[in-house]
Design a protein around this motif. Structure first.
Motif: not given
Length: 152
Positions: A65-67, A41-59
């Motif tokens: 940094l996928a989280h 489920d956490y993997t799905d949450q990581m993908i959903a976070a990028v879909e919702e907030h954009g590529p903020y994980i590209v640090i």
């Protein structure tokens, strides 16, 4: 939580071929699951976070940094490591394309910040980053990270 790569070498993957950022994040999530750090489920949450907030994980240039937020899906804090055979676009203006995806699962916000600091410290060393980029096996990545994280 210091830099704690999940115990299993299965949390590290090198030279992984992916077709897009979602697949890259999924590989990072698979490493967290294999290391006993999270549920799927956490993997799905990581993908959903990028879909919702954009590529903020590209640090940083070439690094994602996928989280996701701490949740019941996190069993313990830990990291996974996925170096890509060919970089992929996440849609970040200045840090694309990405060739390294680090999966991060933290039990709370404080641990999340501590890991960010540790990762930034390791990846900011050009020699260490070059060695990590060239690492051809999970064992080599683990050895390089252990050496980089150890007190001098």
């Amino acid at each position: 939580m210091a830099l704690n790569l999940a115990e299993e070498l299965s949390s590290i993957a090198t030279n992984v071929a992916v077709s897009d950022w979602r697949q890259a994040v999924r590989y990072a999530g698979d490493g967290l699951v294999a290391g006993g750090v999270t549920t799927e489920d956490y993997t799905d949450q990581m993908i959903a976070a990028v879909e919702e907030h954009g590529p903020y994980i590209v640090i940083a240039p070439g690094v994602a940094l996928a989280h996701a937020r701490p949740s019941e899906s996190v069993k313990k804090g830990g990291l996974s490591w996925v170096s890509l055979a060919s970089p992929v676009e996440f849609g970040h203006k200045s840090n694309d394309p990405v060739s390294l995806v680090i999966g991060l699962a933290a039990l709370d916000h404080t641990a999340h910040i501590e890991v960010l600091r540790a990762v930034a410290g390791i990846l900011s060393n050009p020699a260490t980053r070059s060695d990590l980029d060239a690492a051809a096996s999970p064992e080599e990545v683990r050895s390089l990270l252990a050496r980089a994280a150890s007190p001098k």
